[in-house]
Design a protein around this motif. Structure first.
Motif, PDB file in Angstrom:
ATOM      1  N   ALA A  52       0.855  -1.217   0.098  1.00 49.37           N
ATOM      2  CA  ALA A  52       0.025  -0.089  -0.173  1.00 49.37           C
ATOM      3  C   ALA A  52       1.202   1.208  -0.073  1.00 49.37           C
ATOM      4  CB  ALA A  52      -0.977   0.024   1.254  1.00 49.37           C
ATOM      5  N   GLU A  53       2.222   1.268   0.446  1.00 56.10           N
ATOM      6  CA  GLU A  53       2.969   2.271   0.305  1.00 56.10           C
ATOM      7  C   GLU A  53       4.002   2.303  -0.772  1.00 56.10           C
ATOM      8  OE1 GLU A  53       4.541   2.698   4.361  1.00 56.10           O
ATOM      9  OE2 GLU A  53       2.640   2.402   5.130  1.00 56.10           O
ATOM     10  N   ALA A  54       3.580   1.530  -1.864  1.00 54.31           N
ATOM     11  CA  ALA A  54       4.649   1.546  -3.188  1.00 54.31           C
ATOM     12  C   ALA A  54       5.190   3.055  -3.520  1.00 54.31           C
ATOM     13  CB  ALA A  54       4.004   1.135  -4.422  1.00 54.31           C
ATOM     14  N   GLU A  55       4.266   3.968  -3.413  1.00 58.16           N
ATOM     15  CA  GLU A  55       4.628   5.344  -3.566  1.00 58.16           C
ATOM     16  C   GLU A  55       5.741   5.932  -2.624  1.00 58.16           C
ATOM     17  OE1 GLU A  55       1.763   8.232  -5.457  1.00 58.16           O
ATOM     18  OE2 GLU A  55       0.401   6.876  -4.548  1.00 58.16           O
ATOM     19  N   ALA A  56       5.704   5.688  -1.574  1.00 62.48           N
ATOM     20  CA  ALA A  56       6.681   6.049  -0.452  1.00 62.48           C
ATOM     21  C   ALA A  56       7.952   5.213  -0.725  1.00 62.48           C
ATOM     22  CB  ALA A  56       6.021   5.853   1.010  1.00 62.48           C
ATOM     23  N   ALA A  57       7.908   3.880  -1.152  1.00 57.36           N
ATOM     24  CA  ALA A  57       9.069   3.314  -1.510  1.00 57.36           C
ATOM     25  C   ALA A  57       9.838   4.048  -2.904  1.00 57.36           C
ATOM     26  CB  ALA A  57       8.913   2.020  -2.383  1.00 57.36           C
ATOM     27  N   TYR A  58       9.326   4.415  -3.741  1.00 58.22           N
ATOM     28  CA  TYR A  58       9.579   5.192  -5.034  1.00 58.22           C
ATOM     29  C   TYR A  58      10.451   6.448  -4.537  1.00 58.22           C
ATOM     30  CZ  TYR A  58       7.538   2.788  -9.222  1.00 58.22           C
ATOM     31  OH  TYR A  58       7.386   1.829 -10.043  1.00 58.22           O
ATOM     32  N   ARG A  59       9.700   7.317  -3.720  1.00 54.97           N
ATOM     33  CA  ARG A  59      10.319   8.453  -3.147  1.00 54.97           C
ATOM     34  C   ARG A  59      11.672   8.171  -2.314  1.00 54.97           C
ATOM     35  NH1 ARG A  59       4.707   9.470  -1.904  1.00 54.97           N
ATOM     36  NH2 ARG A  59       4.873   8.887   0.227  1.00 54.97           N
ATOM     37  N   TYR A  60      11.552   7.274  -1.487  1.00 51.65           N
ATOM     38  CA  TYR A  60      12.700   6.994  -0.728  1.00 51.65           C
ATOM     39  C   TYR A  60      13.818   6.533  -1.697  1.00 51.65           C
ATOM     40  CZ  TYR A  60      15.885   4.646   2.663  1.00 51.65           C
ATOM     41  OH  TYR A  60      16.906   4.432   3.439  1.00 51.65           O
ATOM     42  N   LEU A  61      13.682   5.728  -2.792  1.00 52.67           N
ATOM     43  CA  LEU A  61      14.815   5.629  -3.664  1.00 52.67           C
ATOM     44  C   LEU A  61      15.155   6.739  -4.317  1.00 52.67           C
ATOM     45  CD1 LEU A  61      16.302   3.261  -5.246  1.00 52.67           C
ATOM     46  CD2 LEU A  61      14.628   3.071  -6.847  1.00 52.67           C
ATOM     47  N   ALA A  62      14.291   7.556  -4.613  1.00 48.60           N
ATOM     48  CA  ALA A  62      14.555   8.782  -5.459  1.00 48.60           C
ATOM     49  C   ALA A  62      15.566   9.562  -4.539  1.00 48.60           C
ATOM     50  CB  ALA A  62      13.379   9.449  -5.811  1.00 48.60           C
ATOM     51  N   SER A  63      15.430   9.643  -3.127  1.00 43.21           N
ATOM     52  CA  SER A  63      16.150  10.475  -2.314  1.00 43.21           C
ATOM     53  C   SER A  63      17.555  10.075  -2.244  1.00 43.21           C
ATOM     54  CB  SER A  63      15.787  10.194  -0.866  1.00 43.21           C
ATOM     55  OG  SER A  63      15.811   9.111  -0.223  1.00 43.21           O
ATOM     56  N   ALA A  64      18.016   8.873  -2.779  1.00 42.44           N
ATOM     57  CA  ALA A  64      19.418   8.354  -2.855  1.00 42.44           C
ATOM     58  C   ALA A  64      20.033   8.517  -1.444  1.00 42.44           C
ATOM     59  CB  ALA A  64      20.331   9.450  -3.695  1.00 42.44           C
ATOM     60  N   LYS A  65      19.068   7.915  -0.317  1.00 38.05           N
ATOM     61  CA  LYS A  65      19.514   7.641   1.104  1.00 38.05           C
ATOM     62  C   LYS A  65      19.867   6.118   1.197  1.00 38.05           C
ATOM     63  CE  LYS A  65      16.998  11.771   2.917  1.00 38.05           C
ATOM     64  NZ  LYS A  65      15.932  11.762   3.892  1.00 38.05           N
ATOM     65  N   HIS A  66      19.231   5.466   0.297  1.00 34.63           N
ATOM     66  CA  HIS A  66      19.486   3.786   0.485  1.00 34.63           C
ATOM     67  C   HIS A  66      20.994   3.206   0.272  1.00 34.63           C
ATOM     68  CE1 HIS A  66      19.271   4.487  -3.841  1.00 34.63           C
ATOM     69  NE2 HIS A  66      19.724   3.431  -4.125  1.00 34.63           N
ATOM     70  N   PHE A  67      21.310   2.103   0.946  1.00 33.52           N
ATOM     71  CA  PHE A  67      22.132   1.352   0.646  1.00 33.52           C
ATOM     72  C   PHE A  67      21.836  -0.089   0.282  1.00 33.52           C
ATOM     73  CE2 PHE A  67      25.815  -1.155   1.672  1.00 33.52           C
ATOM     74  CZ  PHE A  67      27.096  -0.420   1.724  1.00 33.52           C
ATOM     75  N   GLY A  68      22.091  -0.594  -0.889  1.00 25.66           N
ATOM     76  CA  GLY A  68      21.621  -1.487  -1.346  1.00 25.66           C
ATOM     77  C   GLY A  68      20.289  -1.504  -2.051  1.00 25.66           C
ATOM     78  N   LYS A  69      19.345  -2.191  -1.747  1.00 24.31           N
ATOM     79  CA  LYS A  69      18.141  -2.401  -2.462  1.00 24.31           C
ATOM     80  C   LYS A  69      16.788  -1.904  -1.701  1.00 24.31           C
ATOM     81  CE  LYS A  69      17.439  -3.848  -5.833  1.00 24.31           C
ATOM     82  NZ  LYS A  69      17.278  -3.029  -7.353  1.00 24.31           N
ATOM     83  N   VAL A  70      15.615  -1.409  -2.390  1.00 20.70           N
ATOM     84  CA  VAL A  70      14.575  -1.033  -1.727  1.00 20.70           C
ATOM     85  C   VAL A  70      13.492  -1.811  -2.308  1.00 20.70           C
ATOM     86  CG1 VAL A  70      12.782   0.857  -1.369  1.00 20.70           C
ATOM     87  CG2 VAL A  70      15.182   1.449  -1.526  1.00 20.70           C
ATOM     88  N   VAL A  71      12.525  -2.611  -1.438  1.00 20.12           N
ATOM     89  CA  VAL A  71      11.850  -3.661  -1.609  1.00 20.12           C
ATOM     90  C   VAL A  71      10.372  -3.311  -1.221  1.00 20.12           C
ATOM     91  CG1 VAL A  71      11.274  -5.983  -1.100  1.00 20.12           C
ATOM     92  CG2 VAL A  71      13.545  -5.388  -1.430  1.00 20.12           C
TER      93      VAL A  71
END
Length: 332
Positions: free
Chosen positions: A309-328
């Motif tokens: 239900a929060e797929a859009e938030a996952a997109y925003r998080y990946l776009a922020s470039a704060k991640h290390f590895g993968k976003v699922v």
């Protein structure tokens, strides 16, 4: 079933769709996890070089269990745990125009509760991987594998270079270390560089403090240069060529820093550099990569898992470039 559609100029929307039909050679899979790639964010933002022209189910990477098979299916069975190949029709050999339709692009992708594809597009998963871990593999993992062992011939004692801390970079580091090779990685974050060193990187470079890092990479390799560059940035090609040894391979896999890059053609010529465009990989490559994952007990690095239900938030998080590895995204 529930699914997301990427609608050009409108964005991401959750919709209801009929369960996909199963032809005689198809298998329908109940999707349990999906991972995101930079390609997905680029499509959502309208910056992807080949944007969708109609509403599509986005994302290429997903894993789940088989729930129905066609009458002539022999390769998979109900209950099998599987993941889909990025290119469903590229089984082996060279990538051709006929084999190029990709999930989440020309074809509906994986961000749905159910997906049906030809049996040959599904790859069986080792029991050691969770659905979330398996969902990270089809694009980033296979791209790293292709870059190091298909486009190049990485071996023990060699050195790779890669940029950033996304899925391709972290898989490349893990595969290199499992092979007995070394790795140099660039990152603008001190925290991420420290994490890369814990993972076994022989050297990390702050590309913000050292924008001309090609010579620094050569220093880290005692002047020899790296054997393989897994180039995720795109616009840093000249620095990468400086970093490469004579006869090295530049595996061009992405354009995180842009598609426009000045290129020193003389450098390619006189250093005898091989430039290889890497566009994910075939089903056979995926199967080889999975065997390496299992044999070397490599665990995909997942930064964060979001509910469906929060797929859009996952997109925003990946776009922020704060991640290390993968976003699922978990599809319950």
């Amino acid at each position: 079933m529930k699914a997301y559609e990427l609608v050009p100029r409108e964005g991401l929307k959750m919709v209801e769709r009929p369960s996909p039909e199963v032809g005689p050679y198809d298998a329908r899979v109940r999707v349990r996890a999906v991972s995101l790639n930079y390609r997905d964010v680029s499509m959502l933002e309208g910056t992807y070089p080949v944007p969708p022209t109609k509403p599509i189910i986005p994302t290429s990477d997903g894993a789940g269990e088989v729930v129905a098979v066609g009458s002539k299916v022999r390769l998979v069975a109900v209950g099998d745990r599987v993941a889909a190949n990025f290119f469903p029709y590229w089984l082996d050999g060279q990538l051709t125009e006929e084999r190029m339709p990709a999930l989440g692009g020309e074809l509906d992708g994986m961000l749905a509760e159910e997906v049906a594809l030809p049996e040959t597009a599904w790859v069986k998963l080792p029991p050691s991987l969770s659905f979330e871990q398996a969902a990270t593999l089809p694009c980033a993992g296979v791209t790293a594998w292709n870059s190091l062992f298909e486009a190049a011939n990485l071996g023990p004692g060699d050195t790779i270079l890669t940029q950033g801390t996304g899925g391709v970079a972290t898989f490349s580091l893990q595969l290199a270390r499992a092979t007995g090779a070394n790795a140099v990685v660039t990152s603008g974050s001190a925290e991420k560089r420290a994490h890369l060193e814990k993972m076994g990187a022989m050297a990390t470079i702050d590309y913000r403090a050292t924008p001309k890092w090609g010579a620094t990479v050569r220093e880290a390799t005692r002047g020899r240069g790296v054997d393989v560059d897994v180039e995720t940035a795109g616009a840093t090609l000249n620095e990468s060529m400086i970093a490469l040894r004579h006869g090295g391979t530049l595996s061009l896999v992405g354009f995180l820093a842009g598609t426009a890059a000045p290129v020193d053609a003389a450098g390619i010529l006189y250093q005898n550099i091989r430039v290889h465009g890497v566009y994910v990989g075939s089903v056979r490559m995926f199967e080889d990569f999975l065997r390496a994952i299992e044999a070397n007990e490599i665990e995909p690095i997942i930064d964060k898992v979001f509910p469906f239900a929060e797929a859009e938030a996952a997109y925003r998080y990946l776009a922020s470039a704060k991640h290390f590895g993968k976003v699922v995204v978990r599809v319950d």
